[in-house]
Scaffold this active site. Structure first.
Site, short mmCIF file in Angstrom:
data_model
loop_
_atom_site.label_atom_id
_atom_site.label_comp_id
_atom_site.label_asym_id
_atom_site.label_seq_id
_atom_site.Cartn_x
_atom_site.Cartn_y
_atom_site.Cartn_z
N SER A 95 0.82 -1.21 0.00
CA SER A 95 0.00 0.00 0.00
C SER A 95 0.86 1.26 0.00
O SER A 95 1.98 1.28 0.51
CB SER A 95 -0.92 0.02 1.22
OG SER A 95 -1.67 -1.17 1.26
N1 SAH Z 1 -0.87 -4.80 4.10
C1 SAH Z 1 -0.07 -4.88 2.90
C2 SAH Z 1 -0.93 -4.74 1.66
C3 SAH Z 1 -1.03 -6.00 0.90
S1 SAH Z 1 -2.15 -5.92 -0.49
C4 SAH Z 1 1.01 -3.82 2.96
O1 SAH Z 1 1.44 -3.48 4.02
O2 SAH Z 1 1.45 -3.37 1.95
C5 SAH Z 1 -3.56 -6.76 0.16
C6 SAH Z 1 -3.35 -8.18 0.57
O3 SAH Z 1 -4.62 -8.71 0.93
C7 SAH Z 1 -2.82 -9.11 -0.52
O4 SAH Z 1 -1.61 -9.66 -0.10
C8 SAH Z 1 -3.90 -10.17 -0.67
O5 SAH Z 1 -3.41 -11.46 -0.94
C9 SAH Z 1 -4.60 -10.10 0.68
N2 SAH Z 1 -5.96 -10.62 0.73
C10 SAH Z 1 -6.97 -10.48 -0.17
N3 SAH Z 1 -8.07 -11.15 0.24
C11 SAH Z 1 -7.75 -11.72 1.45
C12 SAH Z 1 -8.46 -12.55 2.36
N4 SAH Z 1 -9.72 -12.92 2.17
N5 SAH Z 1 -7.83 -12.95 3.47
C13 SAH Z 1 -6.53 -12.59 3.71
N6 SAH Z 1 -5.80 -11.82 2.89
C14 SAH Z 1 -6.41 -11.40 1.76
#
Ligand code: SAH
Length: 219
Positions: free
Chosen positions: A70
């Protein structure tokens, strides 16, 4: 707050990180606790070496597996909304990705539980977080749609993936007075805050954002 382990790491990036903090301030982030946490956590260790020179740009970056880390402003903004006038307490993060936001939450929360549905990403988050030794962050390979019943209730729930509606299971795992923030919507998304009050859930909408979708199941 367990910040001792963080100091001294990534000093070479300190200048660009300071610039990132100045930019966050200019963008309207004002909570000193949030700015401090963003300043403390080295974002470059969460990013592939080829992209590390862009680690402190205000942009989302690819993580692999079609996911993105993000944008710093959005991480700061969502956490500022969640922490306003209180402490984060016990926090659940849905979508740990590479673990960057989990680390920021780790600086500001009593305890963090972070779930991720893609196993190799979770493994990477584990490696990354080991480097900054925030021991009160627990990672779990699970479908975040289900929350984490064994650790509920939570004072704070934060989703790093967007959904058209708030998962009721997650609202149900909020403690009294607890807050949940998420990107709400599909093509068009806004940051949405749900607060559990005596009279039920109060919903407030904030900035427009762009997140990857919340998907079902694990892989
Ligand atoms: N928090 C991260 C952002 C990752 S992007 C950061 O610090 O940059 C969002 C993440 O959500 C992805 O890795 C994706 O695989 C995860 N995601 C999507 N649906 C999900 C679910 N149902 N349960 C757990 N993770 C999920």
């Amino acid at each position: 707050m367990n910040t001792a382990a963080l100091t001294g790491i990534g000093m070479t990036s300190q200048r660009t990180r300071t610039r990132m903090i100045e930019r966050l301030r200019a963008q309207g982030i004002s909570d000193p606790r949030v700015l401090h946490a963003m300043d403390l956590v080295p974002r470059h260790i969460f990013i592939e070496p080829a992209l590390a020179n862009r680690a402190y740009d205000d942009t989302a970056l690819p993580l692999g597996f079609g996911q993105t880390i993000s944008q710093p402003f959005v991480v700061a903004r969502m956490i500022e909304i969640l922490i306003a006038g209180r402490e984060l307490g016990k926090t659940l993060e849905i979508g740990a990705g590479c673990g960057y936001q989990a680390a920021i939450l780790g600086v500001l929360s009593k305890q963090v539980f972070a779930v991720e549905r893609i196993a190799p990403l979770l493994a990477r988050a584990r490696e990354n977080l080991k480097q900054i030794r925030l021991s009160h962050i627990r990672l779990k390979h699970a479908d975040g749609n289900l929350g984490l019943p064994e650790a509920a209730p939570f004072d704070t729930v934060i989703l790093a993936a967007a959904a058209a509606a708030v998962p009721q299971t997650l609202l149900a795992q909020l403690a009294p007075g607890g807050r949940l923030a998420m990107p709400l919507g599909t093509a068009e998304q806004v940051i949405c805050l749900f607060e559990r009050t005596d009279k039920g859930f109060v919903e407030t909408r904030f900035d427009a954002v762009r997140f990857v979708p919340l998907l079902p199941g694990v892989e």
